[in-house]
Scaffold this motif. Structure first.
Motif, PDB file in Angstrom:
ATOM      1  N   GLY A 108       5.777   6.950   5.264  1.00 57.91           N
ATOM      2  CA  GLY A 108       4.955   6.450   6.015  1.00 57.91           C
ATOM      3  C   GLY A 108       3.272   6.335   5.685  1.00 57.91           C
ATOM      4  N   ARG A 109       3.090   6.950   4.553  1.00 52.22           N
ATOM      5  CA  ARG A 109       1.666   6.792   4.119  1.00 52.22           C
ATOM      6  C   ARG A 109       1.626   5.916   2.715  1.00 52.22           C
ATOM      7  N   TRP A 110       0.497   5.320   2.468  1.00 52.95           N
ATOM      8  CA  TRP A 110       0.390   4.493   1.230  1.00 52.95           C
ATOM      9  C   TRP A 110      -0.193   5.592   0.085  1.00 52.95           C
ATOM     10  N   ARG A 111       0.616   5.411  -0.924  1.00 55.82           N
ATOM     11  CA  ARG A 111       0.349   6.526  -2.210  1.00 55.82           C
ATOM     12  C   ARG A 111       0.022   5.536  -3.571  1.00 55.82           C
ATOM     13  N   TYR A 112      -1.167   6.093  -4.098  1.00 55.17           N
ATOM     14  CA  TYR A 112      -1.335   5.067  -5.303  1.00 55.17           C
ATOM     15  C   TYR A 112      -0.868   5.795  -6.529  1.00 55.17           C
ATOM     16  N   ASP A 113      -0.450   5.187  -7.494  1.00 53.05           N
ATOM     17  CA  ASP A 113       0.097   5.664  -8.865  1.00 53.05           C
ATOM     18  C   ASP A 113      -0.862   6.623  -9.294  1.00 53.05           C
ATOM     19  N   GLU A 114      -0.703   7.856  -9.581  1.00 53.47           N
ATOM     20  CA  GLU A 114      -1.852   8.623 -10.138  1.00 53.47           C
ATOM     21  C   GLU A 114      -2.133   8.236 -11.645  1.00 53.47           C
ATOM     22  N   ARG A 115      -1.211   7.797 -12.341  1.00 46.72           N
ATOM     23  CA  ARG A 115      -1.417   7.400 -13.804  1.00 46.72           C
ATOM     24  C   ARG A 115      -2.625   6.333 -13.755  1.00 46.72           C
ATOM     25  N   HIS A 116      -2.869   5.645 -12.732  1.00 43.27           N
ATOM     26  CA  HIS A 116      -3.942   4.600 -13.066  1.00 43.27           C
ATOM     27  C   HIS A 116      -5.169   4.826 -12.173  1.00 43.27           C
TER      28      HIS A 116
END
Length: 523
Positions: free
Chosen positions: A135-143
């Motif tokens: 239910g939450r937006w998560r950004y790719d930590e590699r970027h």
């Protein structure tokens, strides 16, 4: 003493006693001045060698043009051609490499977008940079930019963050707090700016410079004003004496605000970045276009007729002119260029082109054979800035292309150094006239105190010059009726305008939004 002579002289004593500078290669790259100046200097063009028919011509392959092409494809429209001046699409968001190390030629990061920038959010989701988890937006930590993110060389040492803090007086800290309160009271700001109507923009803020507004607030502290000037030069190409008060407040109020030390809130925000900068994004936007993308094309004329649009483009490789006949043309070019090319231009285009001011920029990619020695204080960061309170300071520091690398042992890298030259016409001429070695010496002087070993460890410098890098939001631009008219052209038009210029300043989010808006409506 002239600034040029001062900078060259300033570097000399620092090098004394240090490792002798090695032979260094270098030159200009990235921008083909000759092609661009054909529009200014050429009085006539050859007759068309061929004529080609397509549904839509997109004139300009920067972020806005690429976004318009993506929007057309999303609607199932594949009959279009994109014409780009340079050999690589992407505009100010292109990338390159020096001695095999990828690096940006311009824009080098994208802040994690807020809820107003839905078009940008959708693009990041399409590219796999964000996804919904529980239910939450998560950004790719590699970027996401790795920590430490930024530091400032101030009072002889490195400190975390770019707001001057080490050893400043209590009155400085008090003015930081007062400015934070001013930003909090400033009103509604958003990215993209189209989310806020002109009626909601305070006319007084748009009418005065940011420096004048600071004077009215009695915010005179030199450290605060240095920081605000740096921020404006970084985003707008000119400082607080030039940009509007609306623009100065927008820089903070539209994103993360301004947080004074000790208020318990971190000011840094999530930033997406790559070794090649925003070229990571534009290359993915351009990849699906295939043969519909035509580079090395100097658009020479755009004419609207009763039954369609004619676009003449000069091919730099063959020195021939091709005439494109289309139902529609999306003009994704800076407005001062569009005003030259469009026959019988709309009055709003002529007016907007006369209002806008463009800042020249320089981007220098310096290849290092080994990591630099460091001064005391904060650790090497992605963004590294040197405090310089002298009037007319142009340096904006550097970013490290290998900051995102997970290699266990640091090695060769590229430092991408930025300079905003302001709006004085003489600075644009200097950018054009001076040899690359002049800018090498300027860089050596800028970083002499924190990095005296830089000249000895550099192997090559590739310099990209932008004579008209970005439109600068001077007073009056935000409430420009001409810019508003170009954005609100009704359905049924054959000529459409899509460029960050329509927002009065140049960032990825604004360009992408304008391109997507037009690509979703054409036809």
């Amino acid at each position: 003493m002239k600034r040029r002579d001062f900078l060259a002289a300033a570097a000399l004593p620092v090098l004394t006693g240090c490792e002798a500078p090695a032979e260094i290669a270098g030159g200009f790259t990235g921008i083909n001045f000759e092609r661009g100046h054909l529009l200014r200097d050429r009085r006539s063009w050859p007759a068309p060698a061929s004529t080609q028919r397509t549904g839509v011509v997109i004139a300009g392959g920067g972020v806005a043009g690429l976004a318009a092409a993506r929007a057309l494809r999303q609607r199932g429209i594949e009959d279009f051609a994109l014409l780009e001046l340079e050999d690589q699409a992407g505009g100010n968001s292109r990338g390159g490499a020096v001695n095999g190390v990828p690096c940006p030629l311009g824009a080098h990061y994208l802040p994690v977008p807020g809820d107003d920038a839905r078009e940008v959010q959708d693009l990041l989701e399409e590219f796999g940079l964000r996804q919904r988890v529980a239910g939450r937006w998560r950004y790719d930590e590699r970027h996401l930019c790795h920590s430490p993110q930024e530091r400032l060389f101030f009072n002889g040492a490195w400190q975390d963050g770019l707001l001057p803090l080490q050893g400043v007086e209590p009155e400085t800290l008090a003015q930081y707090r007062r400015f934070a309160q001013g930003v909090a009271r400033a009103g509604w700001f958003a990215i993209p700016v189209s989310k806020v109507s002109l009626a909601q923009v305070d006319p007084a803020l748009d009418a005065m410079t940011f420096g004048a507004w600071l004077d009215l607030q009695q915010l005179t502290d030199p450290h605060l004003r240095w920081y605000l000037d740096y921020c404006c030069r970084d985003d707008y190409g000119a400082g607080i004496a030039t940009v509007s008060a609306w623009a100065g407040l927008h820089y903070f109020a539209s994103r993360h605000g301004f947080h004074a030390p000790g208020d318990g809130v971190a000011e840094s925000e999530g930033v997406l970045t790559w070794p090649e900068g925003n070229a990571w994004l534009t290359r993915r936007l351009a990849a699906p276009l295939g043969g519909r993308q035509h580079t090395g094309q100097v658009v020479a004329r755009i004419a609207v007729g009763r039954h369609g649009v004619e676009v003449d483009a000069f091919d730099a490789a063959t020195s021939t002119l091709r005439r494109w006949q289309a139902d529609h043309c999306i003009v994704a070019l800076p407005l001062f260029v569009a005003a030259r090319l469009v026959e019988n231009p709309p009055p709003a285009l002529r007016e907007a082109a006369a209002q806008l001011r463009y800042a020249p920029w320089l981007v220098a990619n310096v290849h290092l054979r080994a990591p630099l020695d460091d001064r005391p204080g904060a650790a090497p960061s992605w963004d590294n800035v040197v405090y310089d309170s002298r009037p007319g300071a142009e340096g904006l520091g550097y970013v490290d292309a290998m900051h995102q690398s997970l290699l266990p042992v640091p090695g060769a890298t590229v430092l991408t150094c930025y300079r905003a030259l302001g709006l004085a016409p003489a600075r644009r001429q200097v950018l054009f006239d001076e040899p690359w070695t002049h800018w090498r010496d300027v860089l050596w002087a800028e970083f002499a105190a924190p990095h005296p070993d830089l000249p000895a460890k550099a192997t090559r410098i590739d310099i990209t010059r932008y004579g008209h890098a970005m439109s600068t939001p001077v007073p009056g631009i935000r409430r420009s009726a001409a810019l508003a008219a170009l954005q609100s052209r009704a359905a049924g038009q054959r000529l459409w305008f899509a460029h960050s210029d329509l927002s009065g300043y140049s960032i990825f989010e604004e360009a992408l939004t304008h391109g997507h808006r037009v690509g979703s409506r054409v036809g």
